[in-house]
Design a protein around this motif. Structure first.
Motif, mmCIF file in Angstrom:
data_model
loop_
_atom_site.group_PDB
_atom_site.id
_atom_site.type_symbol
_atom_site.label_atom_id
_atom_site.label_comp_id
_atom_site.label_asym_id
_atom_site.label_seq_id
_atom_site.Cartn_x
_atom_site.Cartn_y
_atom_site.Cartn_z
ATOM 1 N N GLU A 175 0.844 -1.192 0.000
ATOM 2 C CA GLU A 175 0.000 0.000 0.000
ATOM 3 C C GLU A 175 0.879 1.243 0.000
ATOM 4 O O GLU A 175 1.890 1.284 0.716
ATOM 5 C CB GLU A 175 -0.910 0.011 1.234
ATOM 6 C CG GLU A 175 -2.025 -1.025 1.214
ATOM 7 C CD GLU A 175 -3.021 -0.752 0.100
ATOM 8 O OE1 GLU A 175 -3.334 0.442 -0.145
ATOM 9 O OE2 GLU A 175 -3.473 -1.720 -0.529
ATOM 10 N N PRO A 176 0.549 2.251 -0.803
ATOM 11 C CA PRO A 176 1.350 3.477 -0.805
ATOM 12 C C PRO A 176 1.299 4.181 0.546
ATOM 13 O O PRO A 176 0.223 4.369 1.111
ATOM 14 C CB PRO A 176 0.693 4.324 -1.904
ATOM 15 C CG PRO A 176 -0.684 3.772 -2.062
ATOM 16 C CD PRO A 176 -0.575 2.309 -1.747
ATOM 17 N N ALA A 199 5.445 4.959 -10.673
ATOM 18 C CA ALA A 199 4.053 5.179 -10.273
ATOM 19 C C ALA A 199 3.873 4.921 -8.779
ATOM 20 O O ALA A 199 3.214 5.707 -8.076
ATOM 21 C CB ALA A 199 3.126 4.272 -11.080
ATOM 22 N N LYS A 200 4.451 3.837 -8.276
ATOM 23 C CA LYS A 200 4.332 3.522 -6.846
ATOM 24 C C LYS A 200 5.053 4.574 -6.005
ATOM 25 O O LYS A 200 4.556 5.006 -4.952
ATOM 26 C CB LYS A 200 4.910 2.135 -6.569
ATOM 27 C CG LYS A 200 4.918 1.725 -5.096
ATOM 28 C CD LYS A 200 3.498 1.642 -4.529
ATOM 29 C CE LYS A 200 2.740 0.494 -5.142
ATOM 30 N NZ LYS A 200 1.408 0.295 -4.517
ATOM 31 N N ASP A 210 5.563 7.703 -6.729
ATOM 32 C CA ASP A 210 4.771 8.943 -6.739
ATOM 33 C C ASP A 210 3.571 8.828 -5.812
ATOM 34 O O ASP A 210 3.230 9.784 -5.092
ATOM 35 C CB ASP A 210 4.315 9.254 -8.162
ATOM 36 C CG ASP A 210 3.627 10.603 -8.260
ATOM 37 O OD1 ASP A 210 4.266 11.623 -7.930
ATOM 38 O OD2 ASP A 210 2.442 10.660 -8.648
ATOM 39 N N GLU A 211 2.904 7.674 -5.807
ATOM 40 C CA GLU A 211 1.769 7.455 -4.900
ATOM 41 C C GLU A 211 2.213 7.590 -3.445
ATOM 42 O O GLU A 211 1.501 8.166 -2.617
ATOM 43 C CB GLU A 211 1.167 6.067 -5.132
ATOM 44 C CG GLU A 211 0.416 5.917 -6.445
ATOM 45 C CD GLU A 211 -0.085 4.504 -6.651
ATOM 46 O OE1 GLU A 211 0.193 3.639 -5.774
ATOM 47 O OE2 GLU A 211 -0.741 4.250 -7.670
ATOM 48 N N CYS A 212 3.401 7.059 -3.154
ATOM 49 C CA CYS A 212 3.916 7.129 -1.787
ATOM 50 C C CYS A 212 4.248 8.570 -1.398
ATOM 51 O O CYS A 212 4.000 8.989 -0.251
ATOM 52 C CB CYS A 212 5.163 6.251 -1.651
ATOM 53 S SG CYS A 212 4.821 4.475 -1.695
ATOM 54 N N LYS A 255 2.716 11.227 -2.467
ATOM 55 C CA LYS A 255 1.436 11.885 -2.229
ATOM 56 C C LYS A 255 0.879 11.511 -0.864
ATOM 57 O O LYS A 255 0.379 12.375 -0.130
ATOM 58 C CB LYS A 255 0.444 11.502 -3.324
ATOM 59 C CG LYS A 255 0.787 12.087 -4.692
ATOM 60 C CD LYS A 255 -0.191 11.608 -5.762
ATOM 61 C CE LYS A 255 0.175 12.191 -7.119
ATOM 62 N NZ LYS A 255 -0.721 11.681 -8.203
ATOM 63 N N HIS A 256 0.978 10.241 -0.493
ATOM 64 C CA HIS A 256 0.482 9.806 0.817
ATOM 65 C C HIS A 256 1.317 10.405 1.942
ATOM 66 O O HIS A 256 0.773 10.787 2.985
ATOM 67 C CB HIS A 256 0.484 8.277 0.897
ATOM 68 C CG HIS A 256 -0.724 7.639 0.287
ATOM 69 N ND1 HIS A 256 -1.780 7.162 1.034
ATOM 70 C CD2 HIS A 256 -1.060 7.429 -1.015
ATOM 71 C CE1 HIS A 256 -2.706 6.660 0.227
ATOM 72 N NE2 HIS A 256 -2.293 6.802 -1.023
#
Length: 229
Positions: free
Chosen positions: A82-83, A140-141, A143-145, A147-148
């Motif tokens: 999970e990010p 992509a992963k 970048d998601e992390c 953001k979180h």
């Protein structure tokens, strides 16, 4: 060459790929002849052409073989997380430890790293092909992390572009590998590899923009070493 006739088609292909990786790493893409590749793989040139019509097709096969085994398993496991801030730290630590530890302990990984260096000093094609295979999902992963982490208050405001941060982390890891690769490292860091990984991870995480308190909360080098091994 007679020994090669006892191999199955898949075994023969794998043997050719393994031999080609070593030869390409030693002589580079343009400096390697098909005769040399065939000799290293202990097959005839005709049989080499049957499995791989071009040196480019061998490149693709080498990249595919690099996605097999422990590296592929760890990569898929990390992409599935999970990010979060914690996942971001795991990814940075894994990237740095991959280059610093695996280069020292696995000849196949070391050969691929040398091949990357030779590629960068030439036309860069091998590196571009490798990035196309692995980079999109990783970026992509990452970048998601980010953001979180920002939503959780763990990421500082900074003038750095987010899409470049993942590449800068890779560059730190790759550069560290380069200086450690010779039997006598180019730089005497006065530290063992575990310490270097920990220090480089801290440096990269702070550079990415993580708050120190967040790093201290989630960064456990020993636990991460087990998770990504």
């Amino acid at each position: 060459m007679n020994n090669s006739s006892r191999l199955t088609a898949d075994e023969r292909r794998n043997a050719i790929v393994a031999a080609a990786t070593e030869v390409f790493a030693e002589k580079g893409f343009h400096g390697t002849t098909t005769r040399e590749l065939a000799k290293a793989a202990r097959v005839s040139e005709a049989l080499l052409y049957k499995h791989f019509p071009s040196k480019e097709s061998l490149y693709s096969a080498m990249l595919a073989s690099g996605a097999i085994g422990a590296l592929s398993t760890a990569f898929k496991r990390l992409i599935a997380l999970e990010p979060s801030t914690a996942t971001l730290i795991i990814m940075v630590h894994f990237m740095i430890s991959y280059y610093v530890v695996r280069d020292a302990g696995a000849s196949s990984t070391s050969a691929l790293n040398i091949l990357q260096v030779r590629s960068l000093l030439a036309d860069g094609e091998f590196v571009r092909i490798r990035h196309k295979r692995f980079a999109p999902a990783w970026i992509a992963k990452f970048d998601e992390c980010l953001k979180h982490a920002a939503e959780a208050g763990d990421l500082r405001e900074a003038p750095m572009r987010r899409d470049l941060r993942v590449w800068f982390v890779q560059h730190i890891a790759f550069s560290l590998m380069l200086n450690l690769h010779p039997k006598v490292p180019a730089i005497d860091y006065d530290a063992d590899r575990e310490t270097l990984i920990e220090q480089a991870t801290w440096f990269a995480l702070l550079g990415v923009g993580l708050e120190e308190r967040a790093i201290r909360r989630y960064f456990d080098p020993k636990a991460l070493a087990l998770l990504t091994s």
